[in-house]
Motif scaffolding. Structure first.
Motif, short mmCIF file in Angstrom:
data_model
loop_
_atom_site.label_atom_id
_atom_site.label_comp_id
_atom_site.label_asym_id
_atom_site.label_seq_id
_atom_site.Cartn_x
_atom_site.Cartn_y
_atom_site.Cartn_z
N SER A 125 -111.29 28.06 -17.65
CA SER A 125 -112.73 28.31 -17.58
C SER A 125 -113.26 28.68 -18.96
O SER A 125 -114.32 28.24 -19.38
N PHE A 128 -113.78 25.74 -21.25
CA PHE A 128 -115.03 25.01 -21.02
C PHE A 128 -116.16 25.62 -21.85
O PHE A 128 -116.93 24.92 -22.49
N ALA B 242 -108.49 23.32 -10.46
CA ALA B 242 -109.61 24.25 -10.27
C ALA B 242 -110.11 24.20 -8.84
O ALA B 242 -110.44 25.23 -8.24
N ILE B 245 -107.85 26.23 -6.49
CA ILE B 245 -108.02 27.67 -6.69
C ILE B 245 -109.36 28.13 -6.14
O ILE B 245 -109.46 29.16 -5.47
N GLY B 290 -117.74 26.10 -16.47
CA GLY B 290 -116.76 27.18 -16.62
C GLY B 290 -117.31 28.48 -16.08
O GLY B 290 -116.62 29.22 -15.38
N ALA B 291 -118.59 28.75 -16.39
CA ALA B 291 -119.21 30.00 -15.95
C ALA B 291 -119.28 30.04 -14.42
O ALA B 291 -119.02 31.09 -13.80
N LEU B 293 -117.26 28.58 -12.34
CA LEU B 293 -115.88 28.82 -11.89
C LEU B 293 -115.58 30.32 -11.94
O LEU B 293 -115.04 30.90 -11.00
N ILE B 294 -115.94 30.96 -13.06
CA ILE B 294 -115.66 32.38 -13.23
C ILE B 294 -116.42 33.20 -12.18
O ILE B 294 -115.86 34.12 -11.57
N LEU B 297 -114.82 33.04 -8.75
CA LEU B 297 -113.59 33.82 -8.69
C LEU B 297 -113.89 35.32 -8.66
O LEU B 297 -113.20 36.09 -7.99
N ALA B 298 -114.94 35.71 -9.37
CA ALA B 298 -115.34 37.12 -9.33
C ALA B 298 -115.76 37.50 -7.92
O ALA B 298 -115.42 38.58 -7.41
N LEU B 301 -112.77 38.07 -5.80
CA LEU B 301 -112.15 39.38 -6.06
C LEU B 301 -112.87 40.46 -5.30
O LEU B 301 -112.26 41.33 -4.67
#
Lengths: 313, 313
Positions: A125, A128, B242, B245, B290-291, B293-294, B297-298, B301
């Protein structure tokens, strides 16, 4: 002799040497010096990123830094843009490249730690975002590197390319770091068993953080040098180093499962990877056959080298 | 009623997909039609198939870095041999599936790192693809083209295909005894072995099944694009990882979710469209992906935290 053969890195050197001989035999020794110098130069770039990747892989399963190519591109682009061809700013440019590495490394580990994302996905990530930043700063510009620096990266001293000497220096430092300092012992312990390392009182987070930082800095420095070597930064300059950085580490005899690494093997594997391609080029094979042969050779080397790991277990 | 962990695992991907979809509809209300939806999700079908393929490899704790080049290779075969000489084309694809099964066995028997073996294979597939189709071109088989552009009543083709893939993969991997065996190998190989199952057969079938899904992905892709090229699907390697996940899968332990994987693939495809509707500068498109994706995932969590809190008595 027997102790030498039991070293995990010896196989990559044997492979590199035999490919070198096969190429020389074909050309009849015509371009021995040129081939060797080119091999050393291009191997040096793979060694620089390979060492960083090796430290990360040492940390154990799942630890791989996929942001290496993007970091190389961003560091190369930003530092060349800042230096703008002026030789007086070479050190400033290097500092900026290292700064880019520090930022990417910190952000990488922040994602891994704070969001508990597997490192592969975190660095993916991140890559990217870094790649976007590189596209944004580059904007299709092609700035020439300072002449003095371009000369340094393309010239040789005592017949050995400067870049190779520099990479050798860094390799020695990495070897000392891995085998003669507590840090090296600690990351090996973390790679072998993270819970055990934690119980033994090793600062797991600190060490992992330093490792990701180190990998990003080495990638950034490599990007800086590569951009100067090739006369300007390009957006795709890092792309082949993603697979290359992983391949040289593993072919060099470092355990993919982590906890057991070695530096010399990276040199053997880097030379081998470059020489295979140039051998197949010398034989005048087409792109398709060349790619296939490269893949077949990688798999063969792994199969041959795997005999010893199987015995250990 | 307590929500099961698996349902909760699926909640994040579903929520992110709906959120993105709502965003797209808000920005571009015209997308809320039969044709709009078809266009949005068209390219998601091959990606979803490749993601399920990657998920099968990840179920046995391996990782396939050759997914993108393999799908490209299949696309090249589909656009040439499968169109001109269907029997020969089918034989080539069967041989490729057999190769995958053999890889699964070799990786297990010689205790090789799957990352490196598939890395080597990615060169082989790329080389074969270049040999088959040196320049972009070829023709899609009529039946593949017909399926991909068909317009079923009420619900667009892309949605039906995605739903079918999800349900089929779910039944195959979560409900069949073979699926349980494959996931068991990922969870605890030794205990599966002690229970009297053949690990070799389980791994071979996991790899062969993955290859079948990847072959389907390649044929679908050609059906959509009508032609092929050796680099057509290179980005599928990282997209498929990706996607798995994002859909709630893990790298180790056989914890995977087929429905989640398909939804993950849809989310990644939609993210691209969403960003172009937002009129984000093309420079930052990759970075914004990418952002996203992050962020997903956050979110996961956060939900995991809530789950573990709720689980305490």
């Amino acid at each position: 002799m027997k102790t030498l053969l039991s070293r995990p890195w010896i196989w990559s050197f044997i492979a590199a040497l035999s490919v070198w001989l096969a190429t020389i035999a074909f050309t009849g020794g015509a371009s021995t010096v040129g081939l060797s110098q080119a091999a050393l130069t291009f191997a040096a770039f793979s060694v620089l990123v390979g060492i960083g990747q090796m430290f990360v892989i040492t940390l154990g399963p799942g630890n791989i830094d996929l942001s290496v190519p993007a970091t190389m591109t961003l560091a190369g682009t930003v530092s060349l843009k800042y230096m703008d061809g002026q030789s007086g700013l070479i050190l400033h440019g290097l500092a900026i490249a290292v700064g880019v590495g520090v930022c990417v490394g910190m952000l990488n580990y922040a994602l891994i730690k704070a969001l508990r994302i597997p490192p592969i996905i975190a660095t993916l990530s991140m890559s990217f975002i870094v790649q976007s930043a590189a596209i944004w700063t580059n904007r299709g510009l092609r700035i020439k590197p300072p002449q003095a620096l371009a000369d340094f990266t393309t010239q040789t001293s005592f017949g050995i390319p400067n870049i190779a000497l520099l990479a050798l220096l860094i390799s020695v430092a990495a070897w000392v770091l891995l085998h003669r300092t507590p840090y090296g012992r600690w990351i090996a312990a973390i790679g072998q068993s993270l819970p055990a390392a934690r119980m033994a009182g090793i600062a797991v987070d600190g060490n992992r953080f330093v490792t990701y930082l180190l990998c990003a800095i080495l990638a950034a420095v490599c990007g800086y040098l590569l951009a100067c070597f090739s006369g300007g930064a390009a957006l795709n300059m890092g792309s082949e180093y993603l697979l290359m950085s992983i391949a040289v580490v593993v072919i060099g005899g470092t355990a993919v499962a982590g906890g057991n690494s070695n530096v010399p093997g990276i040199w053997g594997a880097s030379l081998f990877m470059f020489l295979v391609v140039s051998m197949l080029n010398t034989y005048g094979l087409g792109a398709g056959v060349r790619l296939m042969m490269t893949g077949a050779i990688i798999i063969t080397v792994i199969l041959l080298a795997s005999g010893r790991t199987a015995n250990l277990r | 009623m307590r929500i099961s962990t698996d349902t909760l695992r699926l909640a994040v991907p579903v929520a992110s997909l709906l959120l993105l979809l709502a965003g797209v509809f808000y920005l571009q209300p015209r997308a809320m039609s039969y044709n709009g939806l078809n266009l949005l999700f068209n390219l998601a079908v091959p990606i979803a198939l490749a993601t399920v393929a990657q998920m099968l490899i990840m179920a046995v704790n391996d990782l396939d870095l050759s997914m993108g080049t393999f799908v490209s290779f299949v696309a090249c075969v589909a656009a040439t041999y499968l169109h001109d000489a269907p029997l020969l084309g089918a034989l080539i694809l069967l041989a490729a599936i057999a190769t995958y099964a053999a890889l699964g066995v070799i990786i297990y028997l010689r205790n090789l790192p799957s990352i490196v073996v598939t890395l080597g294979m990615s060169f082989v597939w790329a080389g074969l693809a270049v040999l088959i189709l040196p320049v972009p071109g070829g023709t899609a088989p009529e039946w593949a083209r017909a399926v991909m552009i068909s317009k079923p009543p009420l619900v667009p083709m892309a949605i039906i295909a995605s739903a079918l893939i999800a349900v089929f993969a779910h039944l195959l991997i979560m409900r069949s005894s073979l699926g349980v065996l494959i996931r068991g190998v990922g969870g605890n190989q030794r205990s599966v072995q002690r229970a009297g199952w053949s690990i070799i057969a389980a791994r071979a079938s996991a790899y062969a099944l993955a290859a079948c899904f990847a072959v389907a992905a390649g044929i679908c892709l050609v059906g959509l694009t009508t032609g092929a090229d050796a680099n057509i699907a290179l980005r599928y390697t990282l997209l498929s990882i990706a996607g798995v996940i994002l859909g709630g899968g893990e790298f180790t332990g056989g914890r995977i979710s087929p429905i989640g994987a398909v939804i993950g693939a849809l989310t990644l495809t939609l993210a691209g469209s969403f960003l172009s509707f937002l009129r984000i500068s093309p420079d930052w498109q990759i970075g914004a992906q990418g952002a996203i994706l992050i962020m997903v995932l956050a979110l996961r969590l956060l939900l995991n935290r809530l789950e573990s809190k709720g689980g305490k008595p």
